[in-house]
Scaffold this active site. Structure first.
Site, PDB file in Angstrom:
ATOM      1  N   THR A 139       0.820  -1.213   0.000  1.00  0.00           N
ATOM      2  CA  THR A 139       0.000   0.000   0.000  1.00  0.00           C
ATOM      3  C   THR A 139       0.855   1.265   0.000  1.00  0.00           C
ATOM      4  O   THR A 139       1.910   1.326   0.625  1.00  0.00           O
ATOM      5  CB  THR A 139      -0.924   0.006   1.234  1.00  0.00           C
ATOM      6  OG1 THR A 139      -1.650  -1.219   1.269  1.00  0.00           O
ATOM      7  CG2 THR A 139      -1.903   1.154   1.176  1.00  0.00           C
ATOM      8  N   GLU A 140       0.358   2.286  -0.732  1.00  0.00           N
ATOM      9  CA  GLU A 140       1.043   3.571  -0.820  1.00  0.00           C
ATOM     10  C   GLU A 140       0.073   4.697  -0.474  1.00  0.00           C
ATOM     11  O   GLU A 140      -1.146   4.480  -0.439  1.00  0.00           O
ATOM     12  CB  GLU A 140       1.606   3.760  -2.236  1.00  0.00           C
ATOM     13  CG  GLU A 140       2.628   2.703  -2.627  1.00  0.00           C
ATOM     14  CD  GLU A 140       3.134   2.874  -4.058  1.00  0.00           C
ATOM     15  OE1 GLU A 140       2.705   3.839  -4.729  1.00  0.00           O
ATOM     16  OE2 GLU A 140       3.940   2.042  -4.504  1.00  0.00           O
ATOM     17  N   SER A 145      -6.672  -0.348  -1.923  1.00  0.00           N
ATOM     18  CA  SER A 145      -6.953  -1.714  -2.365  1.00  0.00           C
ATOM     19  C   SER A 145      -6.537  -1.997  -3.802  1.00  0.00           C
ATOM     20  O   SER A 145      -6.442  -3.151  -4.197  1.00  0.00           O
ATOM     21  CB  SER A 145      -8.456  -2.003  -2.210  1.00  0.00           C
ATOM     22  OG  SER A 145      -8.835  -1.957  -0.848  1.00  0.00           O
ATOM     23  N   THR A 171       2.920  -4.015   7.993  1.00  0.00           N
ATOM     24  CA  THR A 171       2.872  -4.808   9.214  1.00  0.00           C
ATOM     25  C   THR A 171       4.254  -5.368   9.531  1.00  0.00           C
ATOM     26  O   THR A 171       4.898  -5.952   8.665  1.00  0.00           O
ATOM     27  CB  THR A 171       1.861  -5.957   9.073  1.00  0.00           C
ATOM     28  OG1 THR A 171       0.574  -5.414   8.774  1.00  0.00           O
ATOM     29  CG2 THR A 171       1.775  -6.781  10.348  1.00  0.00           C
ATOM     30  N   ASP A 257      -2.852 -15.598  -2.996  1.00  0.00           N
ATOM     31  CA  ASP A 257      -3.426 -16.942  -2.889  1.00  0.00           C
ATOM     32  C   ASP A 257      -2.904 -17.654  -1.651  1.00  0.00           C
ATOM     33  O   ASP A 257      -3.563 -18.556  -1.119  1.00  0.00           O
ATOM     34  CB  ASP A 257      -3.085 -17.766  -4.140  1.00  0.00           C
ATOM     35  CG  ASP A 257      -3.672 -17.165  -5.410  1.00  0.00           C
ATOM     36  OD1 ASP A 257      -4.568 -16.306  -5.296  1.00  0.00           O
ATOM     37  OD2 ASP A 257      -3.223 -17.544  -6.506  1.00  0.00           O
ATOM     38  N   ARG A 260      -4.112 -14.668   1.763  1.00  0.00           N
ATOM     39  CA  ARG A 260      -5.517 -14.457   2.120  1.00  0.00           C
ATOM     40  C   ARG A 260      -6.084 -15.576   2.989  1.00  0.00           C
ATOM     41  O   ARG A 260      -6.810 -15.286   3.953  1.00  0.00           O
ATOM     42  CB  ARG A 260      -6.349 -14.232   0.849  1.00  0.00           C
ATOM     43  CG  ARG A 260      -6.193 -12.811   0.334  1.00  0.00           C
ATOM     44  CD  ARG A 260      -6.822 -12.544  -1.003  1.00  0.00           C
ATOM     45  NE  ARG A 260      -6.650 -11.115  -1.332  1.00  0.00           N
ATOM     46  CZ  ARG A 260      -6.684 -10.617  -2.563  1.00  0.00           C
ATOM     47  NH1 ARG A 260      -6.886 -11.423  -3.591  1.00  0.00           N
ATOM     48  NH2 ARG A 260      -6.523  -9.323  -2.769  1.00  0.00           N
ATOM     49  N   GLU A 383      -4.900  -7.172   3.268  1.00  0.00           N
ATOM     50  CA  GLU A 383      -4.862  -8.248   2.259  1.00  0.00           C
ATOM     51  C   GLU A 383      -6.086  -8.208   1.347  1.00  0.00           C
ATOM     52  O   GLU A 383      -6.489  -9.234   0.790  1.00  0.00           O
ATOM     53  CB  GLU A 383      -4.754  -9.630   2.922  1.00  0.00           C
ATOM     54  CG  GLU A 383      -3.493  -9.838   3.725  1.00  0.00           C
ATOM     55  CD  GLU A 383      -2.233  -9.651   2.915  1.00  0.00           C
ATOM     56  OE1 GLU A 383      -1.984 -10.463   2.011  1.00  0.00           O
ATOM     57  OE2 GLU A 383      -1.497  -8.691   3.177  1.00  0.00           O
ATOM     58  N   GLY A 384      -6.679  -7.034   1.187  1.00  0.00           N
ATOM     59  CA  GLY A 384      -7.840  -6.870   0.312  1.00  0.00           C
ATOM     60  C   GLY A 384      -9.117  -6.724   1.110  1.00  0.00           C
ATOM     61  O   GLY A 384      -9.487  -7.610   1.874  1.00  0.00           O
ATOM     62  N   THR A 385      -9.802  -5.600   0.962  1.00  0.00           N
ATOM     63  CA  THR A 385     -11.019  -5.337   1.721  1.00  0.00           C
ATOM     64  C   THR A 385     -12.155  -6.276   1.319  1.00  0.00           C
ATOM     65  O   THR A 385     -12.085  -6.967   0.302  1.00  0.00           O
ATOM     66  CB  THR A 385     -11.489  -3.898   1.506  1.00  0.00           C
ATOM     67  OG1 THR A 385     -11.844  -3.731   0.116  1.00  0.00           O
ATOM     68  CG2 THR A 385     -10.404  -2.896   1.876  1.00  0.00           C
TER      69      THR A 385
END
Length: 406
Positions: A139-140, A145, A171, A257, A260, A383-385
């Protein structure tokens, strides 16, 4: 697709070891480090050494390389787990997150970046980076997302890549020894040119700008990291250096893959902790949960417990399925997103409802349930909303491209 729901015996060792750590190390210090944000939990150093030794012998966890270096077990028939590395990781995460998900994210050598390395590294790179503690930086400031919007650059200069850019919400970014950085090698080629690079944290051109103060998982450090003309060897680019415009950035996306289902496992662990606490309080209050009677004919709190438990079981099974498929080399992008979407939604519903049902006790710091409710929110975001997972699932089910379904 058939799947054997009985866990292999070798994985019970993972469960036992992880649960012991969660119950005897994590739970007793959970509140202490929630109140002392950014303090490093020194109690984890001994645990890290134990995990490393167990991983070497294949007895517990998956090790820093995501279990990829472990020898494959001999198949025992249809539905048998062929490898077990992903299953071990997910089960380990479930149990330790039951203890404290923030502490789990702080265990040395068990970072999300390690799953990225396990997903796309070559065998030679796995040999070099399989034992590092790796955070993951995607993320920037300009995007959340949309991973395809990466603007951090990696420019090839002789035998080195020069990385420039800023990453946020990393993290374990200030504690990990290495960082897996997503960067573009050629902005004109779009998402196909996005690659992942392994960068030592204590390296010229790498600066930890600040640590975030957060709603939950407070013990886990979340860093802003700046890369200023950071030079790394060109073979620190994970996987193939070739840019394939037809494949897009499927190589780096393969990371998700693996990661998640891990985040789904975290959510399952926290949800189970909250359900068990609710069940304990209901038992003490003399409220029976009767599985032989319709939920509508029982105490309202018992009916809610049954509803939440069924959702929990669904999240658990989806998570195990995604991990099982990864171990058996079956494409699991859809299932990985399904497990993440379901578990992220379920853990927030369960933890918030448990706080509500327990009233003043649930809202106070006498119990850990209010902390679990705060911790749970991030599990539906990173890790994706939830929205991103639903979009990915819809594309897969409807056979639509990202351009066709936005």
């Amino acid at each position: 697709m058939s799947i054997n729901l009985e866990l292999p015996k070798k994985l019970h060792v993972t469960i036992d070891q992880a649960h012991q750590a969660a119950a005897e190390i994590f739970r007793p210090i959970s509140r202490k480090y929630d109140l002392r944000e950014h303090d490093y939990p020194v109690e984890l150093d001994t645990l890290a050494s134990l995990y490393d030794g167990l991983a070497e012998t294949g007895q517990a966890g998956a090790g820093a390389d995501g279990g990829r270096s472990q020898k494959k077990a001999k198949p025992e028939g249809e539905g048998a787990v062929v490898n077990g590395g992903n299953m071990q990781s997910v089960l380990n995460v479930m149990e330790t997150s039951w203890g404290d998900v923030g502490l789990m994210l702080s265990i040395p050598y068990q970072g999300l970046g390690n799953s990225a390395i396990a997903a796309v590294a070559t065998d030679e790179q796995l040999e070099r980076f399989g034992k590092v503690w790796a955070a993951m930086a995607i993320t920037e400031p300009s995007f959340g997302s949309d991973s395809a919007a990466v603007s951090t650059t990696a420019t090839l200069d002789g035998d080195e890549y020069v990385i420039n850019g800023e990453k946020i919400f990393v993290t374990a970014g200030s504690r990990a020894t290495h960082i897996v950085v997503w960067a573009t090698v050629d902005k004109s080629l779009g998402r196909a040119a996005i690659k992942s690079f392994v960068v030592p944290r204590d390296h010229p051109g790498v600066e930890v700008v600040r640590l975030e103060h957060k709603l939950g998982i407070r013990v886990s450090d979340t860093a802003v990291i700046r890369f200023d003309n950071c030079r790394i060897p060109k073979d620190n680019l994970l996987g193939s250096p070739e840019v394939d415009t037809k494949k897009g950035f499927g190589g780096v996306m393969q990371t998700f893959d693996n990661t998640r289902p891990l985040v789904a496992g975290m959510a399952v662990g926290v949800a189970r902790a909250a359900l068990e606490e609710l069940r304990r309080v209901l038992d003490e209050a003399g409220i029976e949960v009767d599985y032989d009677r319709p939920a509508a004919d029982q105490h309202a709190a018992a009916a809610e417990f049954i509803r939440m438990e069924s959702d929990f079981e669904a999240a658990y099974l989806l998570t195990m399925r995604a991990a099982w498929m990864a171990d058996n080399k079956q494409p699991n992008s859809t299932e990985a997103s399904m497990s993440k979407a379901k578990a992220g939604r379920v853990v927030n519903d369960i933890t918030n409802k448990v706080v509500e049902l327990l009233g003043t006790f649930g809202y106070s710091e006498r119990l850990l349930v209010e902390k679990w409710a705060r911790d749970a929110k991030i599990l539906d975001i990173f890790e994706g909303t939830q929205q991103i997972q639903n979009l990915i699932i819809a594309r897969r089910v409807l056979n639509k491209s990202s351009a066709e379904l936005k």
